[in-house]
Motif scaffolding. Structure first.
Motif, PDB file in Angstrom:
ATOM      1  N   ARG A   1      10.925 -19.396 -17.967  1.00 46.08           N
ATOM      2  CA  ARG A   1      11.374 -18.003 -17.999  1.00 46.08           C
ATOM      3  C   ARG A   1      10.276 -17.006 -18.365  1.00 46.08           C
ATOM      4  O   ARG A   1      10.269 -15.884 -17.857  1.00 46.08           O
ATOM      5  N   CYS A   2       9.365 -17.412 -19.239  1.00 39.16           N
ATOM      6  CA  CYS A   2       8.306 -16.482 -19.628  1.00 39.16           C
ATOM      7  C   CYS A   2       7.458 -16.096 -18.411  1.00 39.16           C
ATOM      8  O   CYS A   2       7.186 -14.915 -18.172  1.00 39.16           O
ATOM      9  N   ALA A   3       7.064 -17.106 -17.634  1.00 37.13           N
ATOM     10  CA  ALA A   3       6.278 -16.835 -16.424  1.00 37.13           C
ATOM     11  C   ALA A   3       7.102 -16.076 -15.400  1.00 37.13           C
ATOM     12  O   ALA A   3       6.611 -15.140 -14.746  1.00 37.13           O
ATOM     13  N   HIS A   4       8.372 -16.442 -15.264  1.00 39.80           N
ATOM     14  CA  HIS A   4       9.236 -15.772 -14.305  1.00 39.80           C
ATOM     15  C   HIS A   4       9.415 -14.295 -14.641  1.00 39.80           C
ATOM     16  O   HIS A   4       9.476 -13.443 -13.752  1.00 39.80           O
ATOM     17  N   THR A   5       9.528 -13.990 -15.920  1.00 41.11           N
ATOM     18  CA  THR A   5       9.697 -12.601 -16.336  1.00 41.11           C
ATOM     19  C   THR A   5       8.512 -11.761 -15.901  1.00 41.11           C
ATOM     20  O   THR A   5       8.677 -10.671 -15.331  1.00 41.11           O
ATOM     21  N   ARG A   6       7.324 -12.270 -16.141  1.00 40.29           N
ATOM     22  CA  ARG A   6       6.116 -11.520 -15.776  1.00 40.29           C
ATOM     23  C   ARG A   6       6.001 -11.380 -14.256  1.00 40.29           C
ATOM     24  O   ARG A   6       5.602 -10.323 -13.748  1.00 40.29           O
ATOM     25  N   GLU A   7       6.326 -12.446 -13.531  1.00 43.67           N
ATOM     26  CA  GLU A   7       6.275 -12.382 -12.065  1.00 43.67           C
ATOM     27  C   GLU A   7       7.217 -11.315 -11.521  1.00 43.67           C
ATOM     28  O   GLU A   7       6.843 -10.510 -10.657  1.00 43.67           O
ATOM     29  N   ALA A   8       8.443 -11.306 -12.011  1.00 48.41           N
ATOM     30  CA  ALA A   8       9.452 -10.383 -11.507  1.00 48.41           C
ATOM     31  C   ALA A   8       9.096  -8.934 -11.818  1.00 48.41           C
ATOM     32  O   ALA A   8       9.211  -8.050 -10.957  1.00 48.41           O
ATOM     33  N   ILE A   9       8.670  -8.687 -13.054  1.00 43.99           N
ATOM     34  CA  ILE A   9       8.298  -7.322 -13.433  1.00 43.99           C
ATOM     35  C   ILE A   9       7.096  -6.852 -12.625  1.00 43.99           C
ATOM     36  O   ILE A   9       7.051  -5.725 -12.123  1.00 43.99           O
ATOM     37  N   ASP A  10       6.114  -7.719 -12.462  1.00 42.08           N
ATOM     38  CA  ASP A  10       4.897  -7.330 -11.742  1.00 42.08           C
ATOM     39  C   ASP A  10       5.183  -6.953 -10.298  1.00 42.08           C
ATOM     40  O   ASP A  10       4.605  -5.991  -9.768  1.00 42.08           O
ATOM     41  N   VAL A  11       6.067  -7.696  -9.619  1.00 41.41           N
ATOM     42  CA  VAL A  11       6.330  -7.387  -8.212  1.00 41.41           C
ATOM     43  C   VAL A  11       7.097  -6.071  -8.082  1.00 41.41           C
ATOM     44  O   VAL A  11       6.871  -5.307  -7.125  1.00 41.41           O
ATOM     45  N   VAL A  12       7.958  -5.747  -9.041  1.00 36.78           N
ATOM     46  CA  VAL A  12       8.657  -4.456  -9.005  1.00 36.78           C
ATOM     47  C   VAL A  12       7.683  -3.310  -9.261  1.00 36.78           C
ATOM     48  O   VAL A  12       7.706  -2.288  -8.562  1.00 36.78           O
ATOM     49  N   LEU A  13       6.801  -3.469 -10.241  1.00 32.10           N
ATOM     50  CA  LEU A  13       5.801  -2.435 -10.524  1.00 32.10           C
ATOM     51  C   LEU A  13       4.905  -2.210  -9.305  1.00 32.10           C
ATOM     52  O   LEU A  13       4.554  -1.073  -8.975  1.00 32.10           O
ATOM     53  N   LYS A  14       4.560  -3.305  -8.643  1.00 28.55           N
ATOM     54  CA  LYS A  14       3.704  -3.220  -7.456  1.00 28.55           C
ATOM     55  C   LYS A  14       4.418  -2.521  -6.310  1.00 28.55           C
ATOM     56  O   LYS A  14       3.834  -1.707  -5.582  1.00 28.55           O
ATOM     57  N   GLU A  15       5.702  -2.815  -6.139  1.00 27.31           N
ATOM     58  CA  GLU A  15       6.491  -2.200  -5.072  1.00 27.31           C
ATOM     59  C   GLU A  15       6.650  -0.705  -5.275  1.00 27.31           C
ATOM     60  O   GLU A  15       6.534   0.093  -4.329  1.00 27.31           O
ATOM     61  N   LEU A  16       6.924  -0.289  -6.503  1.00 26.10           N
ATOM     62  CA  LEU A  16       7.205   1.117  -6.778  1.00 26.10           C
ATOM     63  C   LEU A  16       5.964   1.924  -7.136  1.00 26.10           C
ATOM     64  O   LEU A  16       6.037   3.141  -7.286  1.00 26.10           O
ATOM     65  N   HIS A  17       4.827   1.261  -7.285  1.00 26.88           N
ATOM     66  CA  HIS A  17       3.566   1.920  -7.664  1.00 26.88           C
ATOM     67  C   HIS A  17       3.712   2.638  -9.004  1.00 26.88           C
ATOM     68  O   HIS A  17       3.335   3.805  -9.152  1.00 26.88           O
ATOM     69  N   VAL A  18       4.239   1.945  -9.986  1.00 25.83           N
ATOM     70  CA  VAL A  18       4.387   2.498 -11.329  1.00 25.83           C
ATOM     71  C   VAL A  18       3.784   1.519 -12.332  1.00 25.83           C
ATOM     72  O   VAL A  18       3.543   0.345 -12.014  1.00 25.83           O
ATOM     73  N   ASP A  19       3.552   2.010 -13.550  1.00 21.35           N
ATOM     74  CA  ASP A  19       2.973   1.175 -14.597  1.00 21.35           C
ATOM     75  C   ASP A  19       4.012   0.636 -15.560  1.00 21.35           C
ATOM     76  O   ASP A  19       3.711  -0.240 -16.377  1.00 21.35           O
ATOM     77  N   SER A  20       5.235   1.183 -15.491  1.00 25.88           N
ATOM     78  CA  SER A  20       6.264   0.773 -16.447  1.00 25.88           C
ATOM     79  C   SER A  20       7.645   1.015 -15.875  1.00 25.88           C
ATOM     80  O   SER A  20       7.802   1.759 -14.899  1.00 25.88           O
ATOM     81  N   ILE A  21       8.635   0.382 -16.493  1.00 21.15           N
ATOM     82  CA  ILE A  21      10.034   0.648 -16.152  1.00 21.15           C
ATOM     83  C   ILE A  21      10.744   1.156 -17.399  1.00 21.15           C
ATOM     84  O   ILE A  21      10.295   0.943 -18.526  1.00 21.15           O
ATOM     85  N   ASP A  22      11.852   1.839 -17.194  1.00 23.72           N
ATOM     86  CA  ASP A  22      12.557   2.452 -18.314  1.00 23.72           C
ATOM     87  C   ASP A  22      13.496   1.485 -19.024  1.00 23.72           C
ATOM     88  O   ASP A  22      13.663   1.566 -20.242  1.00 23.72           O
TER      89      ASP A  22
ATOM     90  N   ALA B   1       0.820  -1.207   0.000  1.00 22.74           N
ATOM     91  CA  ALA B   1       0.000   0.000   0.000  1.00 22.74           C
ATOM     92  C   ALA B   1       0.855   1.259   0.000  1.00 22.74           C
ATOM     93  O   ALA B   1       0.418   2.328  -0.421  1.00 22.74           O
ATOM     94  N   GLN B   2       2.088   1.141   0.466  1.00 24.36           N
ATOM     95  CA  GLN B   2       2.996   2.285   0.513  1.00 24.36           C
ATOM     96  C   GLN B   2       3.890   2.297  -0.722  1.00 24.36           C
ATOM     97  O   GLN B   2       4.561   1.311  -1.023  1.00 24.36           O
ATOM     98  N   SER B   3       3.896   3.413  -1.426  1.00 20.83           N
ATOM     99  CA  SER B   3       4.706   3.526  -2.629  1.00 20.83           C
ATOM    100  C   SER B   3       6.180   3.627  -2.289  1.00 20.83           C
ATOM    101  O   SER B   3       6.562   4.245  -1.285  1.00 20.83           O
ATOM    102  N   GLY B   4       7.013   3.016  -3.123  1.00 21.97           N
ATOM    103  CA  GLY B   4       8.451   3.089  -2.918  1.00 21.97           C
ATOM    104  C   GLY B   4       9.081   4.355  -3.469  1.00 21.97           C
ATOM    105  O   GLY B   4      10.293   4.546  -3.351  1.00 21.97           O
ATOM    106  N   LEU B   5       8.261   5.229  -4.070  1.00 22.85           N
ATOM    107  CA  LEU B   5       8.772   6.488  -4.645  1.00 22.85           C
ATOM    108  C   LEU B   5       8.040   7.668  -4.029  1.00 22.85           C
ATOM    109  O   LEU B   5       6.859   7.580  -3.688  1.00 22.85           O
TER     110      LEU B   5
END
Length: 320
Positions: free
Chosen positions: A103-124, A75-79
């Motif tokens: 790897r395909c599933a792992h890629t989506r899992e890893a990206i999703d948890v980072v997006l969730k942590e930082l409260h963003v919709d995309s990474i650069d 619930a708390q944004s990392g930014l």
């Protein structure tokens, strides 16, 4: 059962973590995890002693089939500022011994948890590290001229490592990344440890070409001229790093979750009563993320997530 380990933001952690900021990724990861485990345990114990919690083990959280160690408050944004103020870079490590089919599933899992942590919709930028790929400057071809024509032993290096690299699985994984980029979750893609010959072979198989090639120059600090010229020709930025591909070995994961100084103390290989994970614990992937404030060049948030799977029976309480 899945286990997600997290370091939280190591830039706001205590001196014991910050001291390892320039260390190799595996050292930084392990020390950051231990520090975060200890901080979460101490906080839970303090709350229990002050009547604010019923269970000192509430520092972990089970959500469905996933156990978070420590518990994460998404619930708390990392930014602290608007998304436009940051450059967010993520490096995903596919680990040795894990089937490429995951790897395909792992890629989506890893990206999703980072997006969730930082409260963003995309990474650069997303850089992917394949366990079978390593860079060796000695395998780079010699140069005939300054235009980047390639001669020498490069083809030998490519042929000798083709089977180990599992080139087809790398290309298949890349197509998953391309889909994420086309869906707007990733602005740029990058690879790690690709030499001239491998990079040339790889580019012909892609829809979205890597904008970055990150290489480990080990004990030397000189990037081979052949790779510099080829990367310039293909408009690919060369970056260096001191990461290792086997960033979280299986034995290290078991140790982290077992007893001992600063460890989680929640796993055991022998069946015993209590809140213990039982069975083989197999790390699946590790992701490192960094959020830099553009106008100041300051790292505001940096951390790691790692996912492991428990291969047998699990005993653990659901924790709120």
């Amino acid at each position: 059962m899945k286990i997600i380990l997290s370091t939280s933001n190591i830039m706001t952690a205590g001196p014991s973590v910050i001291r390892f900021y320039t260390a190799k990724s595996n050292v930084e990861l392990i020390n950051s995890l231990k520090s975060n485990f200890q901080a979460a345990q101490q906080s839970a114990s303090y709350n229990e002693n002050n009547g604010q919690a019923n269970d000192a083990n509430s520092w972990t959280k089970k959500d469905g089939d996933t156990l978070y160690i420590p518990a994460i408050d998404f619930a708390q944004s990392g930014l602290h500022e608007d998304r436009a103020q940051y450059d967010i870079t993520v490096k995903l490590f596919y680990l040795p011994g894990i089937p490429a089919s995951r790897r395909c599933a792992h890629t989506r899992e890893a990206i999703d948890v980072v997006l969730k942590e930082l409260h963003v919709d995309s990474i650069d930028l997303l850089i992917v590290s394949f366990p079978s790929v390593s860079f060796d400057a000695d395998d780079e071809p010699e140069e005939d001229d300054e235009e980047g024509s390639r001669t020498g032993s490069g083809s030998r290096a490519s042929e000798s490592t083709e089977q180990a690299d599992d080139f087809e699985s790398i290309v298949k994984t890349w197509h998953t990344l391309e889909t994420l980029a086309e869906n707007g979750k990733i602005a740029q893609l990058g690879v790690a440890e690709f030499g001239t010959e491998r990079l040339a072979k790889f580019l012909s198989q892609t829809r979205i070409r890597p904008s970055v090639d990150q290489i480990n120059v080990k004990d030397c600090c000189v990037v081979p001229k052949s790779l510099i010229l080829y990367a310039k020709q293909e408009k690919i930025q060369l970056l260096t790093h001191n990461d290792c591909t086997d960033i979280l070995p299986r034995g290290t994961t078991r140790e982290l979750l077992g007893s001992g100084d600063s460890n989680a103390e929640i796993s055991t290989s022998a069946p015993v009563p209590g809140d213990y994970l039982q069975g083989d614990i197999e790390p699946q992937w590790v992701v490192k993320y960094t959020a830099v404030v553009k106008d100041r060049g300051v790292i505001e948030n940096k951390g790691y997530f790692a996912l492991a799977e428990v291969g047998s029976c699990i005993k653990t309480h659901d924790r709120a």
